[in-house]
Design an enzyme around this catalytic site. Structure first.
Site, PDB file in Angstrom:
ATOM      1  N   HIS A 189      -0.228   4.609   0.366  1.00  0.00           N
ATOM      2  CA  HIS A 189      -0.842   5.852   0.837  1.00  0.00           C
ATOM      3  C   HIS A 189      -0.250   6.312   2.153  1.00  0.00           C
ATOM      4  O   HIS A 189      -0.160   5.559   3.094  1.00  0.00           O
ATOM      5  CB  HIS A 189      -2.347   5.657   0.961  1.00  0.00           C
ATOM      6  N   ASP A 244       0.845  -1.204   0.000  1.00  0.00           N
ATOM      7  CA  ASP A 244       0.000   0.000   0.000  1.00  0.00           C
ATOM      8  C   ASP A 244       0.876   1.248   0.000  1.00  0.00           C
ATOM      9  O   ASP A 244       1.875   1.315   0.707  1.00  0.00           O
ATOM     10  CB  ASP A 244      -0.931  -0.003   1.228  1.00  0.00           C
ATOM     11  N   SER A 280      -4.887  -4.324   1.891  1.00  0.00           N
ATOM     12  CA  SER A 280      -4.138  -3.991   3.117  1.00  0.00           C
ATOM     13  C   SER A 280      -4.810  -4.543   4.360  1.00  0.00           C
ATOM     14  O   SER A 280      -4.150  -4.748   5.379  1.00  0.00           O
ATOM     15  CB  SER A 280      -3.995  -2.472   3.215  1.00  0.00           C
TER      16      SER A 280
HETATM   17  C1  B12 Z   1      -8.722  11.121  -1.642  1.00  0.00           C
HETATM   18  C2  B12 Z   1      -8.869   9.700  -2.170  1.00  0.00           C
HETATM   19  C3  B12 Z   1      -8.003   9.272  -3.158  1.00  0.00           C
HETATM   20  C4  B12 Z   1      -6.840  10.123  -3.637  1.00  0.00           C
HETATM   21  C5  B12 Z   1      -5.631   9.954  -2.723  1.00  0.00           C
HETATM   22  C6  B12 Z   1      -5.725   8.991  -1.633  1.00  0.00           C
HETATM   23  C7  B12 Z   1      -4.580   9.122  -0.636  1.00  0.00           C
HETATM   24  N1  B12 Z   1      -4.854   9.558   0.525  1.00  0.00           N
HETATM   25  O1  B12 Z   1      -3.521   8.791  -0.927  1.00  0.00           O
HETATM   26  C8  B12 Z   1      -6.601   9.539  -5.057  1.00  0.00           C
HETATM   27  C9  B12 Z   1      -7.422  10.321  -6.051  1.00  0.00           C
HETATM   28  C10 B12 Z   1      -5.159   9.522  -5.517  1.00  0.00           C
HETATM   29  C11 B12 Z   1      -7.181   8.146  -4.878  1.00  0.00           C
HETATM   30  C12 B12 Z   1      -6.865   7.087  -5.700  1.00  0.00           C
HETATM   31  C13 B12 Z   1      -7.399   5.843  -5.556  1.00  0.00           C
HETATM   32  N2  B12 Z   1      -8.376   5.461  -4.725  1.00  0.00           N
HETATM   33 CO1  B12 Z   1      -9.169   6.622  -3.433  1.00  0.00          CO
HETATM   34  N3  B12 Z   1     -10.061   7.607  -2.120  1.00  0.00           N
HETATM   35  C14 B12 Z   1      -9.868   8.831  -1.691  1.00  0.00           C
HETATM   36  C15 B12 Z   1     -10.957   9.201  -0.637  1.00  0.00           C
HETATM   37  C16 B12 Z   1     -12.015  10.001  -1.356  1.00  0.00           C
HETATM   38  C17 B12 Z   1     -10.449   9.937   0.617  1.00  0.00           C
HETATM   39  C18 B12 Z   1      -9.216   9.226   1.246  1.00  0.00           C
HETATM   40  C19 B12 Z   1      -8.320  10.282   1.881  1.00  0.00           C
HETATM   41  O2  B12 Z   1      -7.299  10.628   1.391  1.00  0.00           O
HETATM   42  N4  B12 Z   1      -8.778  10.808   2.975  1.00  0.00           N
HETATM   43  C20 B12 Z   1      -8.022  11.874   3.642  1.00  0.00           C
HETATM   44  C21 B12 Z   1      -6.902  11.216   4.481  1.00  0.00           C
HETATM   45  C22 B12 Z   1      -6.177  12.221   5.338  1.00  0.00           C
HETATM   46  O3  B12 Z   1      -7.617  10.361   5.352  1.00  0.00           O
HETATM   47  P1  B12 Z   1      -7.151   8.864   5.624  1.00  0.00           P
HETATM   48  O4  B12 Z   1      -6.175   8.407   4.624  1.00  0.00           O
HETATM   49  O5  B12 Z   1      -8.380   8.079   5.796  1.00  0.00           O
HETATM   50  O6  B12 Z   1      -6.401   9.023   7.040  1.00  0.00           O
HETATM   51  C23 B12 Z   1      -7.073   9.468   8.188  1.00  0.00           C
HETATM   52  C24 B12 Z   1      -7.672   8.321   9.020  1.00  0.00           C
HETATM   53  O7  B12 Z   1      -7.999   7.182   8.283  1.00  0.00           O
HETATM   54  C25 B12 Z   1      -6.654   8.089  10.094  1.00  0.00           C
HETATM   55  N5  B12 Z   1      -5.528   7.215   9.807  1.00  0.00           N
HETATM   56  C26 B12 Z   1      -4.985   6.919   8.613  1.00  0.00           C
HETATM   57  N6  B12 Z   1      -3.918   6.111   8.763  1.00  0.00           N
HETATM   58  C27 B12 Z   1      -3.786   5.889  10.110  1.00  0.00           C
HETATM   59  C28 B12 Z   1      -2.872   5.117  10.839  1.00  0.00           C
HETATM   60  C29 B12 Z   1      -3.009   5.073  12.238  1.00  0.00           C
HETATM   61  C30 B12 Z   1      -2.035   4.250  13.047  1.00  0.00           C
HETATM   62  C31 B12 Z   1      -4.049   5.781  12.892  1.00  0.00           C
HETATM   63  C32 B12 Z   1      -4.191   5.718  14.379  1.00  0.00           C
HETATM   64  C33 B12 Z   1      -4.989   6.549  12.156  1.00  0.00           C
HETATM   65  C34 B12 Z   1      -4.822   6.589  10.776  1.00  0.00           C
HETATM   66  O8  B12 Z   1      -6.166   9.386  10.349  1.00  0.00           O
HETATM   67  C35 B12 Z   1      -5.998  10.062   9.104  1.00  0.00           C
HETATM   68  C36 B12 Z   1      -6.153  11.548   9.300  1.00  0.00           C
HETATM   69  O9  B12 Z   1      -7.365  11.838   9.889  1.00  0.00           O
HETATM   70  C37 B12 Z   1     -11.449   7.754  -0.229  1.00  0.00           C
HETATM   71  C38 B12 Z   1     -12.893   7.654   0.231  1.00  0.00           C
HETATM   72  C39 B12 Z   1     -12.953   8.015   1.718  1.00  0.00           C
HETATM   73  N7  B12 Z   1     -13.881   8.804   2.015  1.00  0.00           N
HETATM   74  O10 B12 Z   1     -12.188   7.595   2.525  1.00  0.00           O
HETATM   75  C40 B12 Z   1     -11.225   6.962  -1.554  1.00  0.00           C
HETATM   76  C41 B12 Z   1     -10.838   5.490  -1.434  1.00  0.00           C
HETATM   77  C42 B12 Z   1      -9.893   5.265  -0.297  1.00  0.00           C
HETATM   78  N8  B12 Z   1     -10.138   5.227  -2.689  1.00  0.00           N
HETATM   79  C43 B12 Z   1     -10.361   4.049  -3.168  1.00  0.00           C
HETATM   80  C44 B12 Z   1      -9.777   3.501  -4.342  1.00  0.00           C
HETATM   81  C45 B12 Z   1     -10.262   2.133  -4.795  1.00  0.00           C
HETATM   82  C46 B12 Z   1      -8.802   4.200  -5.038  1.00  0.00           C
HETATM   83  C47 B12 Z   1      -8.107   3.706  -6.328  1.00  0.00           C
HETATM   84  C48 B12 Z   1      -7.627   2.278  -6.306  1.00  0.00           C
HETATM   85  C49 B12 Z   1      -9.068   3.938  -7.508  1.00  0.00           C
HETATM   86  C50 B12 Z   1      -8.417   3.657  -8.887  1.00  0.00           C
HETATM   87  N9  B12 Z   1      -8.591   2.493  -9.401  1.00  0.00           N
HETATM   88  O11 B12 Z   1      -7.771   4.532  -9.416  1.00  0.00           O
HETATM   89  C51 B12 Z   1      -6.907   4.697  -6.415  1.00  0.00           C
HETATM   90  C52 B12 Z   1      -5.625   4.115  -5.810  1.00  0.00           C
HETATM   91  C53 B12 Z   1      -4.471   5.052  -5.960  1.00  0.00           C
HETATM   92  C54 B12 Z   1      -3.156   4.347  -5.869  1.00  0.00           C
HETATM   93  N10 B12 Z   1      -2.099   5.093  -5.871  1.00  0.00           N
HETATM   94  O12 B12 Z   1      -3.092   3.117  -5.811  1.00  0.00           O
HETATM   95  C55 B12 Z   1     -11.357   3.283  -2.319  1.00  0.00           C
HETATM   96  C56 B12 Z   1     -10.681   2.139  -1.538  1.00  0.00           C
HETATM   97  C57 B12 Z   1     -11.618   0.940  -1.518  1.00  0.00           C
HETATM   98  C58 B12 Z   1     -10.880  -0.227  -0.927  1.00  0.00           C
HETATM   99  N11 B12 Z   1     -11.269  -0.605   0.222  1.00  0.00           N
HETATM  100  O13 B12 Z   1      -9.958  -0.752  -1.506  1.00  0.00           O
HETATM  101  C59 B12 Z   1     -11.990   4.406  -1.438  1.00  0.00           C
HETATM  102  C60 B12 Z   1     -12.413   3.943  -0.047  1.00  0.00           C
HETATM  103  C61 B12 Z   1     -13.223   4.925  -2.209  1.00  0.00           C
HETATM  104  C62 B12 Z   1     -14.388   3.922  -2.263  1.00  0.00           C
HETATM  105  N12 B12 Z   1     -15.499   4.383  -1.904  1.00  0.00           N
HETATM  106  O14 B12 Z   1     -14.261   2.808  -2.600  1.00  0.00           O
HETATM  107  N13 B12 Z   1      -8.040   8.085  -3.835  1.00  0.00           N
END
Ligand code: B12
Length: 505
Positions: free
Chosen positions: A39, A37, A90
């Site tokens: 991200h 992964d 993951s």
């Molecule tokens: C923005 C986004 C993207 C962005 C960037 C993602 C990134 N962060 O790197 C882009 C446009 C690049 C993208 C691409 C893709 N994405 Co996207 N993406 C999203 C989206 C809309 C938001 C995720 C995000 O960045 N949130 C903001 C960050 C800050 O939040 P976070 O990562 O969740 O982290 C927070 C918490 O989770 C937590 N946290 C995170 N890590 C940790 C670790 C610890 C220890 C702790 C305590 C807390 C913690 O704290 C963080 C801050 O608050 C989600 C949907 C969603 N609402 O979640 C889909 C989502 C994650 N994406 C998805 C997918 C499938 C993809 C792609 C594979 C699509 C494709 N075929 O192109 C690609 C993969 C890209 C790659 N390089 O392989 C799916 C994943 C489904 C799955 N379960 O596999 C989702 C869930 C959308 C969906 N509805 O299906 N994506």
């Protein structure tokens, strides 16, 4: 939320001031994004917030195998391990890490986070692997109180927190089993009987302007900026609200405006100083569906590639079909030639040197900012290219006139399902898409979990049929998985690995 943002920004500022300060005595936490992964934005934000709450944070980065995480944790004698992941594969890796922690007699808590993780999956699949606390954390601001309860010197608080957690998670496991038992499912044969009905004789199938693939080298970033969907940008910074109204929001407006202005300033630099390059590859192929598969044909009509789709298997209300993506392509039996498209785009080429530059200056704010913007630009590239496909390259919607708001709300004909999203949750189908597009020719590669590098990348398929729509696959039963594995020519265990959250057994 204002506090959370106020919470984030001052932290980042303060972290810059105090980096290297030795008074990190709240505990030592090791963070890593699991194997396969890529991200890290989410993990980085958690690292910044914990570091500012006097935790010593060891951030191992992305794509870290379990043995490396655990070896480092032992050598650094950490007090806690935190795992991050964005995509389904993951989840299995996190189960494996927890299992290894038990086998190696670890005695430190495990935190779980990331867009693909959930409290339910943690309670049902990860926590049962390990006897010490395994806690799902929804976002960065909650990581502080959770870490505090797990590492406090006060044994009573620690024990009480763990007891409450155990109780909460066992309730979730019971609910999960009950839900599974009560979910009304039908056989795959019945589901196929109830597929969407399309009269292919009256369907207007438009032939794309070309078949095969086309590369867009160094696409102008400036041309992508108008297509940015800013709302997910603000949620990255834990600012909830829709753009543009969020800029005037009474609670978070000031912070949102500051962020937005900083983002616009950086976008100007990205364009003026060519910090990032955007590249894309896309194409169209003759295609017909064959059951739930889609057969692609080369110029002389010979089948050369197969895409495999999955069908909804939940019991539907009357007149509601059980959908599969293959339904939107004319079946072989219709003897009507149809077409399918595919794409892969990135806006993350060249990002590393700038991230390194910011991190060298302990400038987490701009390091997170450029990653968040590259993600937005990748998504904007996917949006713009899809528009060009509909109006020009495929040309089935030449008259289309939709503004950015309408595009974000998908008010157009046809769909661009991204592999891994709910309509096609099997990330391994990206292998076929990348064989087709040769993504490596534009610098996009796949990890063993079929995540893409650069991280700021999006890939998927194009369907033009006016009846095509986005949907969630939901749960599937063993009968479909056995059939799916046969069609993919893979052992069912391997197929199940990629679809764990969708399995209703
Ligand atoms: C923005 C986004 C993207 C962005 C960037 C993602 C990134 N962060 O790197 C882009 C446009 C690049 C993208 C691409 C893709 N994405 Co996207 N993406 C999203 C989206 C809309 C938001 C995720 C995000 O960045 N949130 C903001 C960050 C800050 O939040 P976070 O990562 O969740 O982290 C927070 C918490 O989770 C937590 N946290 C995170 N890590 C940790 C670790 C610890 C220890 C702790 C305590 C807390 C913690 O704290 C963080 C801050 O608050 C989600 C949907 C969603 N609402 O979640 C889909 C989502 C994650 N994406 C998805 C997918 C499938 C993809 C792609 C594979 C699509 C494709 N075929 O192109 C690609 C993969 C890209 C790659 N390089 O392989 C799916 C994943 C489904 C799955 N379960 O596999 C989702 C869930 C959308 C969906 N509805 O299906 N994506």
């Amino acid at each position: 939320m204002k506090k959370a943002v106020a919470h984030l920004l001052p932290y980042i500022e303060e972290e810059k001031l105090r980096s290297g300060d030795a008074a990190k005595n709240a505990g030592k936490i090791l963070l890593a994004t699991v194997k396969g992964d890529v991200h890290d934005i989410g993990k980085n934000i958690v690292g910044v917030v914990l570091a500012c709450n006097n935790y010593e944070v060891i951030d191992m980065g992305v794509m870290i195998p379990a043995d490396k995480i655990l070896k480092e944790a032992k050598e650094r004698e950490v007090d806690m391990i935190g795992l991050s992941g964005l995509i389904t594969p993951s989840l299995d890796e996190m189960v494996h890490v927890a299992n290894e922690m038990k086998r190696q007699n670890f005695e430190v808590p495990l935190l779980i986070g990331g867009a693909t993780t959930s409290k339910a999956h943690t309670a049902v699949k990860i926590a049962p692997q390990y006897d010490l606390p395994v806690v799902h954390v929804l976002d960065a601001s909650r990581s502080v109180p959770v870490a505090g309860n797990l590492l406090t010197k006060d044994k009573l608080v620690r024990t009480e927190f763990f007891e409450n957690l155990k109780e909460e998670y066992s309730k979730i496991r019971i609910q999960f089993e009950q839900k599974k038992a009560h979910k009304k499912m039908i056989s795959i044969a019945e589901a196929r009987e109830n597929k969407v009905k399309i009269d292919w004789n009256t369907t207007n199938i438009v032939k794309p302007t070309f078949t095969g693939k086309k590369i867009l080298e160094d696409y102008p970033i400036a041309d992508l900026i108008p297509f940015i969907d800013w709302t997910p940008f603000f949620s990255t910074w834990e600012l909830a609200g829709k753009y543009p109204t969020i800029l005037e929001d009474k609670v978070v407006g000031v912070e949102a405006k500051k962020l937005y202005n900083d983002a616009r300033t950086m976008l100007d630099k990205i364009v003026a100083e060519n910090w990032l390059q955007a590249k894309g590859v896309f194409g169209f192929w003759k295609a017909n569906s064959d059951g739930d598969d889609i057969k692609l044909k080369n110029e002389d009509g010979k089948e050369f590639k197969t895409l495999h789709s999955l069908r909804q298997q939940g019991k539907k209300a009357a007149k509601v079909p059980n959908l599969a993506l293959a339904d939107f392509i004319a079946p072989k039996t219709s003897n009507i030639e149809d077409y399918i498209g595919a794409f892969a785009v990135t806006a993350g080429i060249g990002i590393e040197e700038h991230v390194e530059r910011f991190e060298k200056d302990h400038d987490d704010y701009n390091s997170i900012m450029i990653k968040a913007l590259a993600d937005r630009l990748a998504e904007a590239f996917a949006e713009k290219l899809h528009k060009m496909v509909r109006t020009e390259y495929w040309g089935y919607a030449k008259e289309e006139n939709i503004n950015n708001e309408g595009l974000i709300r998908e008010k157009y004909r046809g769909i661009r399902p991204a592999a891994g999203y709910p309509a096609c949750p099997d990330h391994s189908e990206k292998e076929t898409i990348f064989n087709l597009l040769k993504g490596e020719e534009i610098g996009i590669t796949l990890t063993e979990s079929f995540a893409m590098l650069p991280t700021a990348a999006v890939s998927g398929l194009y369907f033009a049929n006016e009846k095509s729509k986005y949907f969630g696959l939901g749960k599937v039963e063993k009968d479909q998985m056995e059939d799916y594995a046969k069609r993919k020519g893979k052992p069912i265990e391997e197929c199940e690995k990629w679809l764990r959250p969708n399995l209703n057994y």
